[in-house]
Motif scaffolding. Structure first.
Motif, PDB file in Angstrom:
ATOM      1  N   TYR A  73      -6.016   0.526  14.112  1.00  0.00           N
ATOM      2  CA  TYR A  73      -6.530  -0.195  12.946  1.00  0.00           C
ATOM      3  C   TYR A  73      -5.647   0.076  11.723  1.00  0.00           C
ATOM      4  O   TYR A  73      -5.321  -0.847  10.975  1.00  0.00           O
ATOM      5  CB  TYR A  73      -7.971   0.221  12.640  1.00  0.00           C
ATOM      6  CG  TYR A  73      -8.919  -0.038  13.771  1.00  0.00           C
ATOM      7  CD1 TYR A  73      -9.153  -1.326  14.239  1.00  0.00           C
ATOM      8  CD2 TYR A  73      -9.584   1.011  14.390  1.00  0.00           C
ATOM      9  CE1 TYR A  73     -10.025  -1.560  15.287  1.00  0.00           C
ATOM     10  CE2 TYR A  73     -10.452   0.791  15.441  1.00  0.00           C
ATOM     11  CZ  TYR A  73     -10.675  -0.502  15.885  1.00  0.00           C
ATOM     12  OH  TYR A  73     -11.539  -0.726  16.921  1.00  0.00           O
ATOM     13  N   THR A  81      -8.999  -0.270   3.363  1.00  0.00           N
ATOM     14  CA  THR A  81     -10.000  -1.343   3.317  1.00  0.00           C
ATOM     15  C   THR A  81      -9.751  -2.354   4.425  1.00  0.00           C
ATOM     16  O   THR A  81     -10.683  -2.763   5.128  1.00  0.00           O
ATOM     17  CB  THR A  81      -9.968  -2.041   1.939  1.00  0.00           C
ATOM     18  OG1 THR A  81     -10.242  -1.072   0.928  1.00  0.00           O
ATOM     19  CG2 THR A  81     -10.981  -3.168   1.869  1.00  0.00           C
ATOM     20  N   ARG A  84     -10.728  -0.883   7.844  1.00  0.00           N
ATOM     21  CA  ARG A  84     -12.185  -0.926   8.061  1.00  0.00           C
ATOM     22  C   ARG A  84     -12.646  -2.330   8.412  1.00  0.00           C
ATOM     23  O   ARG A  84     -13.498  -2.521   9.268  1.00  0.00           O
ATOM     24  CB  ARG A  84     -12.907  -0.411   6.812  1.00  0.00           C
ATOM     25  CG  ARG A  84     -12.799   1.081   6.647  1.00  0.00           C
ATOM     26  CD  ARG A  84     -13.648   1.586   5.485  1.00  0.00           C
ATOM     27  NE  ARG A  84     -13.055   2.816   4.978  1.00  0.00           N
ATOM     28  CZ  ARG A  84     -12.362   2.933   3.862  1.00  0.00           C
ATOM     29  NH1 ARG A  84     -12.166   1.877   3.080  1.00  0.00           N
ATOM     30  NH2 ARG A  84     -11.865   4.084   3.487  1.00  0.00           N
ATOM     31  N   ARG A 111     -11.807  -2.975  12.021  1.00  0.00           N
ATOM     32  CA  ARG A 111     -12.696  -2.223  12.917  1.00  0.00           C
ATOM     33  C   ARG A 111     -14.073  -2.889  12.996  1.00  0.00           C
ATOM     34  O   ARG A 111     -14.628  -3.056  14.078  1.00  0.00           O
ATOM     35  CB  ARG A 111     -12.837  -0.787  12.445  1.00  0.00           C
ATOM     36  CG  ARG A 111     -13.673   0.043  13.355  1.00  0.00           C
ATOM     37  CD  ARG A 111     -13.674   1.481  12.952  1.00  0.00           C
ATOM     38  NE  ARG A 111     -14.470   2.243  13.890  1.00  0.00           N
ATOM     39  CZ  ARG A 111     -15.086   3.346  13.576  1.00  0.00           C
ATOM     40  NH1 ARG A 111     -14.993   3.842  12.360  1.00  0.00           N
ATOM     41  NH2 ARG A 111     -15.800   3.983  14.448  1.00  0.00           N
TER      42      ARG A 111
END
Length: 180
Positions: free
Chosen positions: A79, A167, A170, A173
């Motif tokens: 990620y 950011t 996330r 993900r």
């Protein structure tokens, strides 16, 4: 002139002899089948370990990659890697190493500021998606006549890039887990 020819030819001849001598150095005879050679290879293992990789600190490399959300075996968190590439997409990438977690960009001159240019070095430090898992260094140069001179960049700039990458990681993900 003759000494020069001998000095040049001697290493070439010696190198050819060494190379020719190494061709039968393994001790394998012509009757050995490929299956037997593969069995011997598995019996003794590989120089880089049984999974083809060098693992200095022990543990199962594949297990660690799967735990980090990376089924492809990247050396860093997938990620963070994808988020870093997405965030730095406007910069020309000079080098990208997904196993070491290093992205180096080339100099970029913004269209609205032709007398300034920027460069970014990014390091992904962990296989986990953590706030301290990415480190960014930003370099700036300003034109002084026909030369480029280094100028100071605030730490806030690197921090903003790190925050943007975290950011985006996330978001990636959450999107992947929502798709499952």
């Amino acid at each position: 002139m003759r000494r020069i020819r001998i000095a040049i030819a001697a290493p070439l001849v010696l190198g050819s002899l060494v190379l020719a001598g190494c061709s039968s150095w393994g001790g394998q005879n012509d009757n050995t089948t490929m299956d037997q050679m593969r069995k011997d290879e598995y019996k003794f293992g590989s120089l880089l370990g049984t999974d083809g990789g060098l693992n200095l600190f022990g543990g199962n490399k594949r297990k660690g990659a799967a735990d980090a959300g990376d089924p492809n075996g990247l050396g860093v968190n997938s990620y963070l890697w994808r988020a870093s590439l997405d965030t730095l997409a406007f910069l020309p990438i000079a080098s990208a190493d997904p196993f070491g977690g290093v992205i180096l960009t080339d100099w970029y001159t913004p269209p609205d500021a032709p007398n300034e240019r920027f460069k970014v070095n990014l390091y992904i430090l962990d296989r986990q998606l953590r706030a301290d898992g990415v480190r960014v260094s930003v370099f700036k140069q300003a034109r002084a006549g026909s030369d480029w001179r280094d100028t100071a960049v605030s730490q806030e700039t690197a921090g903003q890039l790190e925050d943007a990458i975290l950011t985006r990681a996330r978001q990636l993900r959450v999107a992947q887990q929502a798709a499952k």
